[in-house]
Design a protein around this motif. Structure first.
Motif, PDB file in Angstrom:
ATOM      1  N   ILE A  10       1.070  -1.224   0.252  1.00  0.00           N
ATOM      2  CA  ILE A  10       0.395  -0.239  -0.044  1.00  0.00           C
ATOM      3  C   ILE A  10       0.768   1.225  -0.052  1.00  0.00           C
ATOM      4  O   ILE A  10       0.944   1.337   0.780  1.00  0.00           O
ATOM      5  N   SER A  11       1.260   1.908  -1.518  1.00  0.00           N
ATOM      6  CA  SER A  11       1.826   3.066  -1.792  1.00  0.00           C
ATOM      7  C   SER A  11       1.364   4.362  -0.396  1.00  0.00           C
ATOM      8  O   SER A  11      -0.015   4.456  -0.776  1.00  0.00           O
ATOM      9  N   ASP A  12       2.329   5.270   0.027  1.00  0.00           N
ATOM     10  CA  ASP A  12       1.771   6.358   1.199  1.00  0.00           C
ATOM     11  C   ASP A  12       0.728   6.809  -0.205  1.00  0.00           C
ATOM     12  O   ASP A  12       0.108   8.119   0.356  1.00  0.00           O
ATOM     13  N   GLU A  13       1.579   7.420  -1.052  1.00  0.00           N
ATOM     14  CA  GLU A  13       0.855   8.436  -1.733  1.00  0.00           C
ATOM     15  C   GLU A  13      -0.501   8.079  -3.126  1.00  0.00           C
ATOM     16  O   GLU A  13      -1.456   8.967  -3.161  1.00  0.00           O
ATOM     17  N   ASN A  14      -0.251   6.717  -3.535  1.00  0.00           N
ATOM     18  CA  ASN A  14      -1.597   6.143  -4.474  1.00  0.00           C
ATOM     19  C   ASN A  14      -1.506   4.872  -3.683  1.00  0.00           C
ATOM     20  O   ASN A  14      -1.234   3.855  -4.161  1.00  0.00           O
ATOM     21  N   PRO A  15      -2.744   5.110  -2.364  1.00  0.00           N
ATOM     22  CA  PRO A  15      -3.398   3.837  -1.569  1.00  0.00           C
ATOM     23  C   PRO A  15      -3.485   3.019  -2.316  1.00  0.00           C
ATOM     24  O   PRO A  15      -3.278   0.982  -2.344  1.00  0.00           O
ATOM     25  N   LYS A  43      -7.643  -0.731   5.042  1.00  0.00           N
ATOM     26  CA  LYS A  43      -6.283  -0.093   5.001  1.00  0.00           C
ATOM     27  C   LYS A  43      -5.498   0.611   4.066  1.00  0.00           C
ATOM     28  O   LYS A  43      -4.893   1.390   4.057  1.00  0.00           O
ATOM     29  N   MET A  44      -6.301   0.302   2.905  1.00  0.00           N
ATOM     30  CA  MET A  44      -6.281   1.342   1.700  1.00  0.00           C
ATOM     31  C   MET A  44      -7.002   2.027   2.016  1.00  0.00           C
ATOM     32  O   MET A  44      -6.813   3.835   1.905  1.00  0.00           O
ATOM     33  N   TRP A  45      -7.836   2.054   1.814  1.00  0.00           N
ATOM     34  CA  TRP A  45      -8.955   3.602   2.555  1.00  0.00           C
ATOM     35  C   TRP A  45      -9.065   4.021   3.319  1.00  0.00           C
ATOM     36  O   TRP A  45      -8.253   5.654   4.066  1.00  0.00           O
ATOM     37  N   ARG A  46      -7.759   3.505   4.600  1.00  0.00           N
ATOM     38  CA  ARG A  46      -7.558   4.989   6.021  1.00  0.00           C
ATOM     39  C   ARG A  46      -5.917   5.221   5.742  1.00  0.00           C
ATOM     40  O   ARG A  46      -6.228   6.029   5.680  1.00  0.00           O
ATOM     41  N   GLN A  47      -5.538   4.920   4.824  1.00  0.00           N
ATOM     42  CA  GLN A  47      -4.501   5.228   3.667  1.00  0.00           C
ATOM     43  C   GLN A  47      -4.998   6.636   3.414  1.00  0.00           C
ATOM     44  O   GLN A  47      -4.099   8.300   3.187  1.00  0.00           O
ATOM     45  N   GLU A  48      -5.719   6.130   3.031  1.00  0.00           N
ATOM     46  CA  GLU A  48      -6.594   6.911   1.793  1.00  0.00           C
ATOM     47  C   GLU A  48      -7.316   8.904   2.725  1.00  0.00           C
ATOM     48  O   GLU A  48      -6.739  10.022   2.602  1.00  0.00           O
ATOM     49  N   LEU A  49      -7.268   8.656   3.491  1.00  0.00           N
ATOM     50  CA  LEU A  49      -8.375   9.447   4.805  1.00  0.00           C
ATOM     51  C   LEU A  49      -7.548   9.909   5.624  1.00  0.00           C
ATOM     52  O   LEU A  49      -7.195  11.251   5.952  1.00  0.00           O
ATOM     53  N   VAL A  50      -5.979   9.723   5.435  1.00  0.00           N
ATOM     54  CA  VAL A  50      -4.492   9.920   5.804  1.00  0.00           C
ATOM     55  C   VAL A  50      -3.839  11.215   5.369  1.00  0.00           C
ATOM     56  O   VAL A  50      -3.875  12.088   6.178  1.00  0.00           O
ATOM     57  N   ASN A  51      -4.096  10.501   4.202  1.00  0.00           N
ATOM     58  CA  ASN A  51      -4.066  11.702   3.028  1.00  0.00           C
ATOM     59  C   ASN A  51      -4.984  12.853   3.134  1.00  0.00           C
ATOM     60  O   ASN A  51      -4.080  13.869   2.565  1.00  0.00           O
ATOM     61  N   LYS A  52      -5.844  12.482   3.239  1.00  0.00           N
ATOM     62  CA  LYS A  52      -7.163  13.643   3.739  1.00  0.00           C
ATOM     63  C   LYS A  52      -6.904  14.447   4.695  1.00  0.00           C
ATOM     64  O   LYS A  52      -7.825  15.056   5.385  1.00  0.00           O
ATOM     65  N   GLU A  53      -5.898  14.123   5.414  1.00  0.00           N
ATOM     66  CA  GLU A  53      -5.599  15.158   6.895  1.00  0.00           C
ATOM     67  C   GLU A  53      -6.810  14.710   7.997  1.00  0.00           C
ATOM     68  O   GLU A  53      -7.554  15.146   8.335  1.00  0.00           O
ATOM     69  N   TYR A  54      -7.133  13.196   7.933  1.00  0.00           N
ATOM     70  CA  TYR A  54      -8.284  12.849   9.431  1.00  0.00           C
ATOM     71  C   TYR A  54      -7.148  11.959  10.072  1.00  0.00           C
ATOM     72  O   TYR A  54      -6.620  10.883   9.957  1.00  0.00           O
ATOM     73  N   GLN A  55      -7.592  12.115  11.403  1.00  0.00           N
ATOM     74  CA  GLN A  55      -6.759  11.374  12.151  1.00  0.00           C
ATOM     75  C   GLN A  55      -7.610   9.883  12.085  1.00  0.00           C
ATOM     76  O   GLN A  55      -8.882  10.105  12.285  1.00  0.00           O
ATOM     77  N   THR A  56      -6.884   8.991  11.838  1.00  0.00           N
ATOM     78  CA  THR A  56      -7.552   7.614  11.784  1.00  0.00           C
ATOM     79  C   THR A  56      -6.489   6.404  12.978  1.00  0.00           C
ATOM     80  O   THR A  56      -5.633   6.997  13.050  1.00  0.00           O
ATOM     81  N   VAL A  57      -7.075   5.368  13.644  1.00  0.00           N
ATOM     82  CA  VAL A  57      -6.335   4.451  14.584  1.00  0.00           C
ATOM     83  C   VAL A  57      -7.394   3.294  13.351  1.00  0.00           C
ATOM     84  O   VAL A  57      -8.166   3.521  13.197  1.00  0.00           O
ATOM     85  N   TYR A  58      -6.641   2.288  13.326  1.00  0.00           N
ATOM     86  CA  TYR A  58      -6.875   0.629  12.774  1.00  0.00           C
ATOM     87  C   TYR A  58      -6.494  -0.057  13.771  1.00  0.00           C
ATOM     88  O   TYR A  58      -5.102  -0.155  14.599  1.00  0.00           O
ATOM     89  N   PHE A  59      -7.452  -0.856  14.275  1.00  0.00           N
ATOM     90  CA  PHE A  59      -7.465  -2.032  15.615  1.00  0.00           C
ATOM     91  C   PHE A  59      -7.950  -3.200  15.105  1.00  0.00           C
ATOM     92  O   PHE A  59      -9.365  -3.190  14.960  1.00  0.00           O
TER      93      PHE A  59
END
Length: 469
Positions: free
Chosen positions: A10-15, A58-74
Motif C-alpha cells: 500500500i503506497s503512501d502517496e497512492n494507496p 487499510k488502503m482506505w485508511r491511508q487515503e483518509l490520512v492523506n486527506k488529513e483525517y486522524q485515524t486508528v486501525y485496531f
C-alpha cells in the motif's frame, strides 16, 4: 515464481495503486458519507470472509490520512488476549497524542481507570453467576459478607458512581477528540471483530456503544455480520436470539463492498503467480499439442470463477496450489488444464468430492451426479461446450483410474450397423444427442492424452511427484 500471495503493498502517496479490483471508487463513496455525517456514527463494512475487507480498509485508511483525517486501525483478533477491551481501545487512542494533547489524554485515561474500577466487580459477579454453582464460592469471590440491606444500598451507590464515571469519561474523551483533528472526525477502524473470542467481540461492541458514543468519532467495523451474529448467540447461549436485531443496536449504517467485475481477479492471479513462465516457456512451445494450454487454462478459470461467487482468498489458494503443482510437470508433459484446475478447485472448495474421487469411492454415474451439482451454476448456452469438455475429461480419466481395479466397462464402442462409434455412457450435460460428448471423447483418444488417468493429476496436486526447482 510466487507460491504464496503476499499482502498487497500500500503506497503512501497512492494507496489504491496496487488494487486490482477497482475498489477506490467505493472508498470515495464511504468518505463522502463521513463528510456528510461527521458528527459521529458506527459504519459496518459487511462482507464474507476472504473477500479482501482488510486490504480495502487499510488502503482506505491511508487515503483518509492523506486527506488529513486522524485515524486508528485496531485489529481486534490480534488483541483479544486483553481481557478488558477498554484497555486496548484506549491504548490505540494514545497513538494520537501530541505534546499539546497529552494532558487531556492523561485526564481521559484517569477517568477510564475509574470507570474500569466500577466495572470490575460487576464483571466478576457475572462470571461467577455463569460458571460457578456453589453460592458459598460465589460469595467468597465477590465479597458478599453483609446483610441484604447493606448490599442493596452499596449497589445503589455503586450504580450512581458508575453512571457519573461514564459521563465524566465521555466528556473528557469528547474534549480530547475535538482537539486532535481540527474539526474533522476521528476515524476508528476495528478489523477482524468476527474472528475474536465471542465474549471479547461482544464486549467491544458494548463498550463502543456505552463509553465511546461521543461526538466526532466514526467507528468502522470490518465484519462478516453472519459470523459476528454467531458470536452473539454463543455469548448469550441461545440460537433463538435475533442476532441481526441485536447488532442493529450498535450499527448505524451498513455497507457491503460490491463483488469485483467478472474476469478481473483470476486474470490478476494468473499474472501474479507467473503461469506464463510455464505455459509459454520456449521449451514447452516446441510441442504443438501443448500450445493451447494457456487459453484452455484461462477458459476453465472463467467457467469456475465467474459463474459462482468464490471468495477471493479461496481463489488465491487454488492458484497457489496449481502453480506449485505445475512444478512437477516436465516441459513436454500433458497438463490438460481443464481437469488439472478443476481437480485443484474441488480439493479446495469441494474437498469431500475430491477425496471420494481420489479414493475411488464413486461409480462413474455417482461421480457425474456430484459433478453436475458442482458446475450447474455455470450452465448456459455460452458455457455448455466447455462443461461438456470438462465432463468428458473427468469421465475418461476417472474411468482409466478405475481400470486399475479391473474396471472393464467401456465408454464407447464401434457400432457395425451405423459404421460409427456409439456411447455406452450418458452425459449429464449433453442431453440432446450426446454427439458433442462423443466427438470430444474420440478426439482425445487419437493421441496419448486419452490414456492418462486421474492419479496422474492427483499425485501432482497432492505434491507426491518430485517438484522441479
Amino acid at each position: 515464481m510466487n507460491i504464496k500471495h503476499n499482502e498487497i503493498e500500500i503506497s503512501d502517496e497512492n494507496p489504491f495503486a496496487n488494487c486490482k479490483l477497482g475498489r477506490q471508487k467505493y472508498a470515495h463513496i464511504l468518505t463522502n458519507i463521513i463528510d456528510s455525517y461527521s458528527y459521529g456514527f458506527v459504519l459496518a463494512i459487511n462482507n464474507k470472509w476472504g473477500t479482501g475487507k482488510t486490504t480495502f480498509v487499510k488502503m482506505w485508511r491511508q487515503e483518509l490520512v492523506n486527506k488529513e483525517y486522524q485515524t486508528v486501525y485496531f485489529n481486534a483478533w490480534e488483541n483479544d488476549f486483553e481481557n478488558n477491551p477498554l484497555t486496548a481501545l484506549m491504548g490505540e487512542l494514545k497513538t494520537l497524542t501530541t505534546e499539546s494533547t497529552e494532558p487531556e489524554f492523561k485526564s481521559t485515561l484517569n477517568k477510564a481507570a475509574i470507570l474500569t474500577k466500577h466495572i470490575a466487580p460487576i464483571v466478576a459477579k457475572a462470571i461467577a453467576d455463569r460458571y460457578i454453582d456453589t453460592e458459598g464460592i460465589q460469595d467468597a469471590i465477590i465479597g458478599v459478607t453483609k446483610g441484604l440491606t447493606d448490599i442493596f444500598e452499596k449497589e445503589v451507590n455503586d450504580y450512581a458512581k458508575k453512571k457519573k464515571s461514564i459521563t465524566d469519561f465521555q466528556n473528557s474523551l469528547a474534549e480530547f477528540i475535538a482537539n486532535t483533528n481540527e474539526g474533522k472526525p476521528l476515524i476508528f477502524i476495528i478489523d477482524e471483530l468476527d474472528r475474536c473470542r465471542p465474549n471479547y467481540a461482544v464486549s467491544i461492541l458494548e463498550q463502543i456503544k456505552h463509553f465511546f458514543s461521543v461526538p466526532n468519532i466514526v467507528f468502522i467495523l470490518s465484519i462478516d455480520k453472519t459470523q459476528l451474529g454467531n458470536a452473539v448467540k454463543g455469548v448469550y447461549g441461545s440460537d433463538n436470539i435475533d442476532a441481526d436485531e441485536y447488532l442493529r443496536r450498535f450499527i448505524d449504517l451498513e455497507y457491503s463492498i460490491p463483488d469485483p467485475e467478472a474476469d478481473i481477479f483470476y486474470k490478476y492471479l494468473y499474472e501474479y503467480f507467473g503461469f506464463d513462465e510455464f505455459f509459454q516457456s520456449d521449451e514447452r512451445r516446441k510441442y504443438s499439442k501443448l500450445t493451447s494450454d494457456r487459453g484452455d487454462f484461462l477458459s476453465i478459470c472463467k467457467l469456475l470463477f465467474t459463474g459462482k461467487k468464490i471468495p477471493l482468498r479461496q481463489q488465491e489458494k487454488i492458484f497457489a496450489l496449481s502453480r506449485l503443482s505445475l512444478r512437477s510437470f516436465d516441459a513436454n508433459s500433458y497438463v490438460v488444464p481443464h481437469i488439472f484446475l478443476f481437480l485443484t478447485f474441488t480439493k479446495i472448495i469441494h474437498s469431500s468430492f475430491y477425496d471420494n474421487l481420489k479414493n475411488k469411492l464413486l461409480t462413474i454415474a455417482q461421480m457425474q451426479k456430484e459433478f453436475l451439482s458442482i458446475v450447474e451454476f455455470s450452465k448456459n448456452g455460452q458455457t455448455e461446450r466447455e462443461l461438456i469438455r470438462l465432463e468428458v475429461y473427468l469421465v475418461n480419466f476417472y474411468h482409466n483410474y478405475l481400470e486399475s481395479q479391473n474396471y472393464e466397462k467401456k465408454l464407447y464402442e464401434w457400432d457395425t450397423e451405423t459404421g460409427k462409434n456409439k456411447l455406452l455412457i450418458d452425459s449429464t450435460i449433453d442431453k440432446d444427442s450426446n454427439n458433442v460428448f462423443l466427438n470430444i471423447l474420440e478426439y482425445i483418444h487419437k493421441g496419448n492424452e486419452g490414456d492418462l488417468d486421474l492419479g496422474y493429476f492427483t499425485n501432482r496436486i497432492e505434491l507426491l511427484e518430485d517438484i522441479k526447482l
